[in-house]
Design a protein around this motif. Structure first.
Motif, mmCIF file in Angstrom:
data_model
loop_
_atom_site.group_PDB
_atom_site.id
_atom_site.type_symbol
_atom_site.label_atom_id
_atom_site.label_comp_id
_atom_site.label_asym_id
_atom_site.label_seq_id
_atom_site.Cartn_x
_atom_site.Cartn_y
_atom_site.Cartn_z
ATOM 1 N N LEU A 10 0.658 -0.653 0.205
ATOM 2 C CA LEU A 10 -0.906 -0.517 -0.019
ATOM 3 C C LEU A 10 0.943 1.573 0.024
ATOM 4 C CD1 LEU A 10 -2.775 -0.900 2.231
ATOM 5 C CD2 LEU A 10 -2.792 -1.247 0.149
ATOM 6 N N ALA A 11 1.863 0.926 0.245
ATOM 7 C CA ALA A 11 2.813 2.854 0.907
ATOM 8 C C ALA A 11 3.100 2.814 -0.248
ATOM 9 C CB ALA A 11 4.001 2.419 1.645
ATOM 10 N N ASP A 12 4.037 2.129 -1.377
ATOM 11 C CA ASP A 12 4.252 2.111 -3.171
ATOM 12 C C ASP A 12 2.949 2.383 -4.088
ATOM 13 O OD1 ASP A 12 4.768 2.422 -4.701
ATOM 14 O OD2 ASP A 12 6.899 0.557 -4.834
ATOM 15 N N GLY A 13 2.110 3.594 -3.479
ATOM 16 C CA GLY A 13 1.844 3.261 -4.418
ATOM 17 C C GLY A 13 1.655 2.965 -5.857
ATOM 18 N N PRO A 14 1.989 4.059 -6.623
ATOM 19 C CA PRO A 14 3.290 3.626 -8.079
ATOM 20 C C PRO A 14 3.500 2.699 -8.365
ATOM 21 C CG PRO A 14 3.547 5.853 -6.960
ATOM 22 C CD PRO A 14 3.742 5.238 -6.352
ATOM 23 N N ALA A 15 3.694 1.584 -7.405
ATOM 24 C CA ALA A 15 3.964 0.215 -8.051
ATOM 25 C C ALA A 15 2.776 -0.341 -7.251
ATOM 26 C CB ALA A 15 4.521 0.016 -6.624
ATOM 27 N N LEU A 16 1.764 -0.544 -7.005
ATOM 28 C CA LEU A 16 -0.023 -1.109 -6.602
ATOM 29 C C LEU A 16 -0.676 -0.667 -7.869
ATOM 30 C CD1 LEU A 16 -1.841 -2.483 -5.379
ATOM 31 C CD2 LEU A 16 -1.889 0.223 -4.236
ATOM 32 N N LEU A 98 -8.339 3.215 -15.898
ATOM 33 C CA LEU A 98 -6.697 3.450 -15.558
ATOM 34 C C LEU A 98 -6.970 4.761 -16.029
ATOM 35 C CD1 LEU A 98 -5.703 0.205 -18.166
ATOM 36 C CD2 LEU A 98 -5.608 -0.010 -16.046
ATOM 37 N N SER A 99 -7.047 5.250 -16.791
ATOM 38 C CA SER A 99 -6.904 6.790 -17.162
ATOM 39 C C SER A 99 -7.198 7.695 -15.523
ATOM 40 C CB SER A 99 -7.902 7.056 -18.042
ATOM 41 O OG SER A 99 -7.992 6.339 -19.710
ATOM 42 N N ALA A 100 -8.288 6.940 -15.264
ATOM 43 C CA ALA A 100 -9.025 7.779 -13.550
ATOM 44 C C ALA A 100 -7.701 7.292 -12.652
ATOM 45 C CB ALA A 100 -10.104 7.441 -13.047
ATOM 46 N N PHE A 101 -6.945 5.897 -12.716
ATOM 47 C CA PHE A 101 -5.946 5.622 -11.748
ATOM 48 C C PHE A 101 -4.631 6.149 -12.027
ATOM 49 C CE2 PHE A 101 -8.089 1.442 -10.264
ATOM 50 C CZ PHE A 101 -9.372 2.289 -9.216
ATOM 51 N N ALA A 102 -4.521 6.708 -13.408
ATOM 52 C CA ALA A 102 -2.973 7.252 -13.732
ATOM 53 C C ALA A 102 -3.144 8.619 -13.537
ATOM 54 C CB ALA A 102 -2.976 6.933 -15.537
ATOM 55 N N LEU A 103 -4.156 9.203 -12.893
ATOM 56 C CA LEU A 103 -4.430 11.441 -12.698
ATOM 57 C C LEU A 103 -2.906 11.794 -11.862
ATOM 58 C CD1 LEU A 103 -8.344 11.735 -13.350
ATOM 59 C CD2 LEU A 103 -5.792 12.092 -14.800
ATOM 60 N N ASP A 104 -3.004 12.809 -11.463
ATOM 61 C CA ASP A 104 -1.405 13.191 -10.647
ATOM 62 C C ASP A 104 -2.790 13.353 -9.643
ATOM 63 O OD1 ASP A 104 0.561 13.098 -12.578
ATOM 64 O OD2 ASP A 104 0.125 15.155 -13.394
ATOM 65 N N ILE A 120 -18.413 2.482 2.185
ATOM 66 C CA ILE A 120 -17.111 3.041 2.780
ATOM 67 C C ILE A 120 -16.266 4.823 2.670
ATOM 68 C CG2 ILE A 120 -16.802 1.679 4.814
ATOM 69 C CD1 ILE A 120 -14.838 0.521 2.418
ATOM 70 N N VAL A 121 -15.330 4.701 3.379
ATOM 71 C CA VAL A 121 -14.267 5.881 2.599
ATOM 72 C C VAL A 121 -13.129 5.013 2.865
ATOM 73 C CG1 VAL A 121 -13.893 8.466 1.696
ATOM 74 C CG2 VAL A 121 -15.978 7.902 2.505
ATOM 75 N N ILE A 122 -12.625 4.819 2.067
ATOM 76 C CA ILE A 122 -11.075 4.524 2.580
ATOM 77 C C ILE A 122 -10.401 5.474 0.919
ATOM 78 C CG2 ILE A 122 -11.704 2.224 3.176
ATOM 79 C CD1 ILE A 122 -11.221 1.084 0.392
ATOM 80 N N PRO A 123 -8.936 4.991 2.112
ATOM 81 C CA PRO A 123 -7.885 5.816 1.257
ATOM 82 C C PRO A 123 -7.107 4.863 0.205
ATOM 83 C CG PRO A 123 -6.738 5.757 3.301
ATOM 84 C CD PRO A 123 -8.080 4.887 3.347
ATOM 85 N N ALA A 124 -7.014 6.058 -0.842
ATOM 86 C CA ALA A 124 -7.020 5.478 -2.161
ATOM 87 C C ALA A 124 -6.285 3.975 -2.803
ATOM 88 C CB ALA A 124 -6.115 6.528 -3.215
ATOM 89 N N PRO A 125 -4.715 4.144 -1.959
ATOM 90 C CA PRO A 125 -4.138 2.611 -2.107
ATOM 91 C C PRO A 125 -5.195 0.973 -1.422
ATOM 92 C CG PRO A 125 -2.655 4.927 -0.831
ATOM 93 C CD PRO A 125 -4.145 5.060 -1.115
ATOM 94 N N PHE A 126 -5.640 1.259 -0.390
ATOM 95 C CA PHE A 126 -6.300 0.416 0.072
ATOM 96 C C PHE A 126 -7.737 0.122 -1.301
ATOM 97 C CE2 PHE A 126 -4.828 1.546 3.847
ATOM 98 C CZ PHE A 126 -4.915 0.553 4.661
#
Length: 207
Positions: A10-16, A98-104, A120-126
């Protein structure tokens, strides 16, 4: 990714996000090989034929993309009947998420998921990890339904196993609308088999 933990994943978001893309692109490749005659075929998803599975996969892509923008609307997660060209429809939905997840900045956002436990509302990586493991498992569902092979590299399998191990078990798996069936006991098997069994699939389906 040797000795990776779920927290490290989860900590390495770009890799995820990159892992998620690999799973989704595998699903695109599989969907591109279906025919109209396949749509009524049963799938490993209990009670669903291939048409039902595709409708679910398509709307999940759009639902997660909406969640990435902070949109908390349950109606956006309700499946619609397939279009006359399900391959193009699926590809469009997959490309959209995929485009949505690639946004800055996407990894700094919170994702509302109104389908889960009445919202529920959770952080993006989860949230992205949920999407990722879904499309590993559903790619297998698709492949098994179509009688096709599916392979993931070791990085994808290792990460999917970590997410699968983090999914709650117990009575929640038997509730109506549960995302996954109860765990299947698996004496031995591949990494992918272990992911499937943890999330309620028999790797030997349909047997």
């Amino acid at each position: 990714m040797n000795s990776l933990t779920y927290d490290a994943l989860l900590a390495d978001g770009p890799a995820l996000i990159a892992l998620d893309e690999r799973a989704v692109r595998t699903s695109i490749d599989l969907v591109s090989r279906l025919t109209a005659a396949d749509l009524d075929a049963p799938t490993p998803c209990a009670g669903w034929n291939l048409r039902d599975l595709l409708e679910h996969l398509i709307i999940q892509h759009y639902g997660f993309a909406a969640a990435s923008r902070g949109v908390d609307t349950l109606a956006l997660w309700k499946p619609s009947p397939l279009s006359p060209d399900p391959i193009a429809e699926y590809r469009a939905a997959a490309t959209h998420v995929l485009s949505a997840f690639a946004l800055d900045g996407v990894l700094e956002r919170d994702f509302p998921l109104p389908e889960i436990r009445a919202g529920i509302v959770i952080p993006a990586p989860f949230a992205i990890s949920f999407h990722f493991v879904d499309y590993v498992v559903h790619s297998w569902d698709m492949a098994r339904t179509l009688g096709l092979p599916v392979e993931f590299d070791d990085e994808v399998i290792e990460a999917a196993l970590l997410v699968a191990q983090a999914v709650p078990g117990g009575d929640i798996r038997t509730q109506p609308g549960a995302a996954f069936a109860p765990e299947v006991i698996l004496p031995d098997g591949s990494g992918l088999d272990r992911v499937l069994a943890l999330l309620g699939r028999s790797p030997s389906w349909p047997h």
